[in-house]
Design a protein around this motif. Structure first.
Motif, PDB file in Angstrom:
ATOM      1  N   ALA A  92      -3.960  -9.069  -5.484  1.00 51.70           N
ATOM      2  CA  ALA A  92      -3.771  -9.574  -3.890  1.00 51.70           C
ATOM      3  C   ALA A  92      -4.271  -8.598  -2.999  1.00 51.70           C
ATOM      4  O   ALA A  92      -4.819  -9.118  -2.075  1.00 51.70           O
ATOM      5  N   LEU A  93      -4.117  -7.301  -3.025  1.00 52.16           N
ATOM      6  CA  LEU A  93      -4.401  -6.237  -1.977  1.00 52.16           C
ATOM      7  C   LEU A  93      -5.900  -6.180  -2.029  1.00 52.16           C
ATOM      8  O   LEU A  93      -6.643  -6.148  -0.860  1.00 52.16           O
ATOM      9  N   ARG A  94      -6.576  -6.353  -3.410  1.00 57.73           N
ATOM     10  CA  ARG A  94      -8.240  -6.103  -3.431  1.00 57.73           C
ATOM     11  C   ARG A  94      -8.676  -7.349  -2.722  1.00 57.73           C
ATOM     12  O   ARG A  94      -9.769  -7.346  -1.918  1.00 57.73           O
ATOM     13  N   ARG A  95      -8.083  -8.601  -2.778  1.00 55.98           N
ATOM     14  CA  ARG A  95      -8.402  -9.819  -2.197  1.00 55.98           C
ATOM     15  C   ARG A  95      -8.463  -9.715  -0.844  1.00 55.98           C
ATOM     16  O   ARG A  95      -9.325 -10.053   0.105  1.00 55.98           O
TER      17      ARG A  95
ATOM     18  N   LEU B 136       0.687  -1.358   0.111  1.00 56.73           N
ATOM     19  CA  LEU B 136       0.161   0.013   0.080  1.00 56.73           C
ATOM     20  C   LEU B 136       0.805   1.179  -0.224  1.00 56.73           C
ATOM     21  O   LEU B 136       0.607   2.199  -0.604  1.00 56.73           O
ATOM     22  N   VAL B 137       1.895   1.183   0.589  1.00 54.13           N
ATOM     23  CA  VAL B 137       2.744   2.424   0.700  1.00 54.13           C
ATOM     24  C   VAL B 137       3.515   2.529  -0.590  1.00 54.13           C
ATOM     25  O   VAL B 137       3.580   3.784  -0.953  1.00 54.13           O
ATOM     26  N   THR B 138       3.791   1.497  -0.988  1.00 49.69           N
ATOM     27  CA  THR B 138       4.473   1.602  -2.479  1.00 49.69           C
ATOM     28  C   THR B 138       3.665   2.270  -3.484  1.00 49.69           C
ATOM     29  O   THR B 138       3.999   2.915  -4.286  1.00 49.69           O
ATOM     30  N   LEU B 139       2.363   1.755  -3.452  1.00 47.60           N
ATOM     31  CA  LEU B 139       1.344   2.356  -4.198  1.00 47.60           C
ATOM     32  C   LEU B 139       1.283   3.902  -3.891  1.00 47.60           C
ATOM     33  O   LEU B 139       1.086   4.759  -4.946  1.00 47.60           O
ATOM     34  N   ARG B 140       1.037   4.391  -2.764  1.00 44.73           N
ATOM     35  CA  ARG B 140       1.059   5.754  -2.451  1.00 44.73           C
ATOM     36  C   ARG B 140       2.058   6.534  -2.889  1.00 44.73           C
ATOM     37  O   ARG B 140       1.834   7.529  -3.318  1.00 44.73           O
TER      38      ARG B 140
ATOM     39  N   GLY C 126       5.821 -12.084  -7.597  1.00 45.48           N
ATOM     40  CA  GLY C 126       5.358 -11.553  -8.435  1.00 45.48           C
ATOM     41  C   GLY C 126       4.337 -10.312  -8.207  1.00 45.48           C
ATOM     42  O   GLY C 126       3.613  -9.911  -9.128  1.00 45.48           O
ATOM     43  N   LEU C 127       4.453 -10.001  -6.946  1.00 42.87           N
ATOM     44  CA  LEU C 127       3.549  -8.820  -6.617  1.00 42.87           C
ATOM     45  C   LEU C 127       4.167  -7.426  -6.680  1.00 42.87           C
ATOM     46  O   LEU C 127       3.530  -6.538  -6.340  1.00 42.87           O
ATOM     47  N   ALA C 128       5.414  -7.576  -6.810  1.00 36.92           N
ATOM     48  CA  ALA C 128       6.059  -6.285  -6.826  1.00 36.92           C
ATOM     49  C   ALA C 128       7.147  -6.382  -7.920  1.00 36.92           C
ATOM     50  O   ALA C 128       7.592  -7.316  -8.070  1.00 36.92           O
ATOM     51  N   ARG C 129       7.788  -5.307  -8.195  1.00 41.32           N
ATOM     52  CA  ARG C 129       8.979  -5.412  -9.276  1.00 41.32           C
ATOM     53  C   ARG C 129       9.671  -4.261  -8.898  1.00 41.32           C
ATOM     54  O   ARG C 129       9.564  -3.174  -8.236  1.00 41.32           O
ATOM     55  N   SER C 130      11.038  -4.241  -9.255  1.00 42.92           N
ATOM     56  CA  SER C 130      11.977  -3.173  -9.096  1.00 42.92           C
ATOM     57  C   SER C 130      12.960  -2.833 -10.310  1.00 42.92           C
ATOM     58  O   SER C 130      13.103  -3.803 -10.860  1.00 42.92           O
ATOM     59  N   TRP C 131      13.619  -1.882  -9.905  1.00 50.43           N
ATOM     60  CA  TRP C 131      14.528  -1.431 -11.164  1.00 50.43           C
ATOM     61  C   TRP C 131      15.528  -0.399 -10.391  1.00 50.43           C
ATOM     62  O   TRP C 131      15.297   0.112  -9.334  1.00 50.43           O
ATOM     63  N   LEU C 132      16.895  -0.539 -11.079  1.00 54.70           N
ATOM     64  CA  LEU C 132      17.573   0.772 -10.728  1.00 54.70           C
ATOM     65  C   LEU C 132      17.387   1.928 -11.256  1.00 54.70           C
ATOM     66  O   LEU C 132      17.425   1.885 -12.423  1.00 54.70           O
ATOM     67  N   GLY C 133      17.565   2.937 -10.557  1.00 56.56           N
ATOM     68  CA  GLY C 133      17.622   4.305 -11.084  1.00 56.56           C
ATOM     69  C   GLY C 133      19.024   4.650 -11.460  1.00 56.56           C
ATOM     70  O   GLY C 133      19.760   3.852 -11.107  1.00 56.56           O
ATOM     71  N   PRO C 134      19.053   6.075 -11.857  1.00 55.47           N
ATOM     72  CA  PRO C 134      20.558   6.441 -12.262  1.00 55.47           C
ATOM     73  C   PRO C 134      21.314   6.491 -11.030  1.00 55.47           C
ATOM     74  O   PRO C 134      20.722   6.819 -10.043  1.00 55.47           O
TER      75      PRO C 134
ATOM     76  N   ALA D 285      23.282   3.816  -7.355  1.00 51.46           N
ATOM     77  CA  ALA D 285      21.978   3.880  -7.559  1.00 51.46           C
ATOM     78  C   ALA D 285      20.767   3.631  -6.703  1.00 51.46           C
ATOM     79  O   ALA D 285      21.074   2.769  -5.925  1.00 51.46           O
ATOM     80  N   LYS D 286      19.696   4.088  -6.607  1.00 52.23           N
ATOM     81  CA  LYS D 286      18.585   3.658  -5.798  1.00 52.23           C
ATOM     82  C   LYS D 286      17.894   2.424  -6.553  1.00 52.23           C
ATOM     83  O   LYS D 286      17.659   2.645  -7.839  1.00 52.23           O
ATOM     84  N   ARG D 287      17.352   1.571  -5.688  1.00 47.75           N
ATOM     85  CA  ARG D 287      16.581   0.611  -6.155  1.00 47.75           C
ATOM     86  C   ARG D 287      14.957   1.143  -6.166  1.00 47.75           C
ATOM     87  O   ARG D 287      14.536   1.232  -4.811  1.00 47.75           O
ATOM     88  N   TYR D 288      14.200   1.333  -6.889  1.00 42.54           N
ATOM     89  CA  TYR D 288      12.791   1.705  -7.075  1.00 42.54           C
ATOM     90  C   TYR D 288      11.822   0.541  -7.096  1.00 42.54           C
ATOM     91  O   TYR D 288      12.244  -0.469  -7.870  1.00 42.54           O
ATOM     92  N   TYR D 289      10.652   0.808  -6.431  1.00 42.66           N
ATOM     93  CA  TYR D 289       9.811  -0.378  -6.577  1.00 42.66           C
ATOM     94  C   TYR D 289       8.296   0.139  -6.936  1.00 42.66           C
ATOM     95  O   TYR D 289       7.982   0.920  -6.853  1.00 42.66           O
ATOM     96  N   ALA D 290       7.639  -0.896  -7.683  1.00 40.44           N
ATOM     97  CA  ALA D 290       6.391  -0.624  -8.258  1.00 40.44           C
ATOM     98  C   ALA D 290       5.605  -2.149  -7.742  1.00 40.44           C
ATOM     99  O   ALA D 290       5.972  -2.925  -7.622  1.00 40.44           O
ATOM    100  N   VAL D 291       4.270  -1.647  -7.480  1.00 41.94           N
ATOM    101  CA  VAL D 291       3.211  -2.880  -7.457  1.00 41.94           C
ATOM    102  C   VAL D 291       2.919  -3.420  -8.678  1.00 41.94           C
ATOM    103  O   VAL D 291       2.375  -2.727  -9.513  1.00 41.94           O
ATOM    104  N   THR D 292       2.874  -4.669  -8.874  1.00 37.19           N
ATOM    105  CA  THR D 292       2.428  -5.224 -10.242  1.00 37.19           C
ATOM    106  C   THR D 292       0.724  -5.304 -10.185  1.00 37.19           C
ATOM    107  O   THR D 292       0.076  -5.284  -9.145  1.00 37.19           O
ATOM    108  N   THR D 293       0.221  -5.924 -11.341  1.00 36.21           N
ATOM    109  CA  THR D 293      -1.183  -5.964 -11.463  1.00 36.21           C
ATOM    110  C   THR D 293      -1.478  -6.962 -10.615  1.00 36.21           C
ATOM    111  O   THR D 293      -2.647  -7.111  -9.906  1.00 36.21           O
TER     112      THR D 293
END
Length: 116
Positions: free
Chosen positions: A92-95, A20-24, A62-70, A79-87
């Motif tokens: 899963a959050l809705r459930r 939820l915080v990642t989404l925010r 498979g609930l989140a993904r990450s990537w390295l920023g510059p 580099a910072k590692r950034y995160y996002a919530v996957t579909t």
């Protein structure tokens, strides 16, 4: 044919909060920002290691993904590692929300939770 319907494992409360915080946070979701926002919202102080381990587990599911920023000079070229919530993470959050709403339904009138 299997008699069992495969249902994903339910999310734990920490996993729910981190997602939820990642989404925010949206595009600004990286470890330290997730840690700070979680503390502001809940008052819970988590170690940065706990945030990273939780994110690793969410990624493995498979609930989140990450990537390295510059890389940036202020981080010593790191580099910072950034995160996002996957579909799948959003589903899963809705459930989890639906399950909790069903479990709480009608309990406001229960003696343990009634008006005080």
């Amino acid at each position: 044919m299997s008699l069992f319907v495969h249902r994903p494992a339910p999310l734990g409360s920490l996993q729910q909060l981190v997602l939820l915080v990642t989404l925010r946070l949206g595009e600004d979701a990286y470890g330290a920002a997730i840690q700070r926002e979680l503390e502001q919202l809940t008052g819970r102080r988590l170690s940065i290691a706990t945030v990273y381990v939780t994110m690793e587990r969410l990624e493995a599911q498979g609930l989140a993904r990450s990537w390295l920023g510059p890389s940036t000079p202020e981080r010593g070229g790191k580099a910072k590692r950034y995160y996002a919530v996957t579909t799948r993470g959003t589903q899963a959050l809705r459930r989890a929300r639906t399950e909790l709403q069903r479990a709480w339904a009608g309990l406001d009138s229960h003696p343990a939770f009634g008006s005080r």
